[in-house]
Design a protein around this motif. Sequence first.
Motif, PDB file in Angstrom:
ATOM      1  N   TYR A  76      -3.176  -4.702  -6.487  1.00 54.34           N
ATOM      2  CA  TYR A  76      -3.627  -3.745  -7.494  1.00 54.34           C
ATOM      3  C   TYR A  76      -3.358  -2.311  -7.043  1.00 54.34           C
ATOM      4  O   TYR A  76      -2.861  -1.491  -7.819  1.00 54.34           O
ATOM      5  CB  TYR A  76      -5.117  -3.957  -7.771  1.00 54.34           C
ATOM      6  CG  TYR A  76      -5.658  -3.000  -8.795  1.00 54.34           C
ATOM      7  CD1 TYR A  76      -5.508  -3.248 -10.154  1.00 54.34           C
ATOM      8  CD2 TYR A  76      -6.310  -1.834  -8.405  1.00 54.34           C
ATOM      9  CE1 TYR A  76      -5.992  -2.362 -11.105  1.00 54.34           C
ATOM     10  CE2 TYR A  76      -6.798  -0.932  -9.352  1.00 54.34           C
ATOM     11  CZ  TYR A  76      -6.632  -1.207 -10.689  1.00 54.34           C
ATOM     12  OH  TYR A  76      -7.103  -0.321 -11.621  1.00 54.34           O
ATOM     13  N   MET A  77      -3.687  -1.998  -5.796  1.00 58.52           N
ATOM     14  CA  MET A  77      -3.531  -0.630  -5.297  1.00 58.52           C
ATOM     15  C   MET A  77      -2.072  -0.213  -5.193  1.00 58.52           C
ATOM     16  O   MET A  77      -1.742   0.965  -5.362  1.00 58.52           O
ATOM     17  CB  MET A  77      -4.225  -0.491  -3.943  1.00 58.52           C
ATOM     18  CG  MET A  77      -5.742  -0.608  -4.031  1.00 58.52           C
ATOM     19  SD  MET A  77      -6.545  -0.683  -2.420  1.00 58.52           S
ATOM     20  CE  MET A  77      -6.655   1.076  -2.039  1.00 58.52           C
ATOM     21  N   ALA A  78      -1.175  -1.145  -4.918  1.00 65.63           N
ATOM     22  CA  ALA A  78       0.238  -0.821  -4.746  1.00 65.63           C
ATOM     23  C   ALA A  78       1.011  -0.823  -6.071  1.00 65.63           C
ATOM     24  O   ALA A  78       2.102  -0.244  -6.149  1.00 65.63           O
ATOM     25  CB  ALA A  78       0.890  -1.810  -3.779  1.00 65.63           C
ATOM     26  N   TYR A  79       0.460  -1.432  -7.101  1.00 65.45           N
ATOM     27  CA  TYR A  79       1.177  -1.577  -8.361  1.00 65.45           C
ATOM     28  C   TYR A  79       1.559  -0.219  -8.940  1.00 65.45           C
ATOM     29  O   TYR A  79       0.713   0.626  -9.216  1.00 65.45           O
ATOM     30  CB  TYR A  79       0.332  -2.355  -9.380  1.00 65.45           C
ATOM     31  CG  TYR A  79       1.034  -2.576 -10.685  1.00 65.45           C
ATOM     32  CD1 TYR A  79       2.009  -3.562 -10.808  1.00 65.45           C
ATOM     33  CD2 TYR A  79       0.756  -1.780 -11.788  1.00 65.45           C
ATOM     34  CE1 TYR A  79       2.673  -3.768 -12.013  1.00 65.45           C
ATOM     35  CE2 TYR A  79       1.414  -1.965 -12.989  1.00 65.45           C
ATOM     36  CZ  TYR A  79       2.378  -2.957 -13.091  1.00 65.45           C
ATOM     37  OH  TYR A  79       3.047  -3.148 -14.274  1.00 65.45           O
ATOM     38  N   GLY A  80       2.856   0.021  -9.097  1.00 68.57           N
ATOM     39  CA  GLY A  80       3.367   1.249  -9.693  1.00 68.57           C
ATOM     40  C   GLY A  80       3.066   2.505  -8.891  1.00 68.57           C
ATOM     41  O   GLY A  80       3.118   3.605  -9.437  1.00 68.57           O
ATOM     42  N   PHE A  81       2.781   2.366  -7.619  1.00 70.25           N
ATOM     43  CA  PHE A  81       2.343   3.482  -6.782  1.00 70.25           C
ATOM     44  C   PHE A  81       3.404   3.824  -5.748  1.00 70.25           C
ATOM     45  O   PHE A  81       3.818   2.961  -4.982  1.00 70.25           O
ATOM     46  CB  PHE A  81       1.035   3.096  -6.084  1.00 70.25           C
ATOM     47  CG  PHE A  81       0.450   4.146  -5.174  1.00 70.25           C
ATOM     48  CD1 PHE A  81       0.110   5.401  -5.650  1.00 70.25           C
ATOM     49  CD2 PHE A  81       0.224   3.864  -3.839  1.00 70.25           C
ATOM     50  CE1 PHE A  81      -0.444   6.353  -4.817  1.00 70.25           C
ATOM     51  CE2 PHE A  81      -0.335   4.808  -2.991  1.00 70.25           C
ATOM     52  CZ  PHE A  81      -0.668   6.056  -3.481  1.00 70.25           C
ATOM     53  N   ASN A  82       3.843   5.074  -5.724  1.00 68.02           N
ATOM     54  CA  ASN A  82       4.727   5.554  -4.665  1.00 68.02           C
ATOM     55  C   ASN A  82       3.871   6.388  -3.724  1.00 68.02           C
ATOM     56  O   ASN A  82       3.668   7.579  -3.935  1.00 68.02           O
ATOM     57  CB  ASN A  82       5.880   6.388  -5.219  1.00 68.02           C
ATOM     58  CG  ASN A  82       6.738   7.012  -4.130  1.00 68.02           C
ATOM     59  OD1 ASN A  82       7.117   8.172  -4.219  1.00 68.02           O
ATOM     60  ND2 ASN A  82       7.044   6.269  -3.099  1.00 68.02           N
ATOM     61  N   GLY A  83       3.326   5.720  -2.733  1.00 65.24           N
ATOM     62  CA  GLY A  83       2.457   6.398  -1.787  1.00 65.24           C
ATOM     63  C   GLY A  83       2.084   5.466  -0.655  1.00 65.24           C
ATOM     64  O   GLY A  83       2.637   4.372  -0.513  1.00 65.24           O
ATOM     65  N   LEU A  84       1.126   5.911   0.137  1.00 66.80           N
ATOM     66  CA  LEU A  84       0.671   5.184   1.311  1.00 66.80           C
ATOM     67  C   LEU A  84      -0.629   4.459   0.996  1.00 66.80           C
ATOM     68  O   LEU A  84      -1.558   5.058   0.455  1.00 66.80           O
ATOM     69  CB  LEU A  84       0.447   6.171   2.463  1.00 66.80           C
ATOM     70  CG  LEU A  84      -0.150   5.621   3.751  1.00 66.80           C
ATOM     71  CD1 LEU A  84       0.775   4.602   4.403  1.00 66.80           C
ATOM     72  CD2 LEU A  84      -0.440   6.772   4.710  1.00 66.80           C
TER      73      LEU A  84
END
Length: 179
Positions: A76-84
């Motif tokens: 969930y946290m990584a979905y569609g996320f460009n970050g750490l």
Amino acid sequence: MSDQPDPTAAAPGGAHGGRSQHQAKVLTVSDGVIAGVREDRSGAALVDLLAGRDFEVIEHRVVSDGVEEVSNALSYMAYGFNGLVVTTGGTGFGVRDLTPEATKRILDRSAPGFAEAMRAVNPLGRLSRGIAGIRGSALILNTPGSTSGAVEMLDAVLDVVPHALDLLGGASGGHPTHG
């Protein structure tokens, strides 16, 4: 004053699609914190470290130990996320320390250099089973539940995280050089 552009100035709109800084999320993995018998010191310390190093921390959540709980939260946290995305907890030898297994389950690619560098910063790092890898355009790093261990291990690699995130976000500029 020169008419030449300043090569060190940020490009219009920022280097991160209009954002002024890289983004980060912190996931604390702890049965004790969930049960209310322990304070989330390591998660709070990671948030403070990231904010102090010019990361915008946009989420901090807590889940209980266990492969399903951790892998679901990381997905969930990584979905569609460009970050750490940084985890704290569940990387040791305890029966419920399953954060690396949960992380492996959702990774697209591994990034072993990060985990190796994090472990090398302290002799106790040899007791960490934490891993690092990529899900979509997010970089996921496992750190221990110990406050000092989590901060020390993350700090060991934060200097190169922005470049990794830029590359994951599609940047094609030059690579940093070692001075």
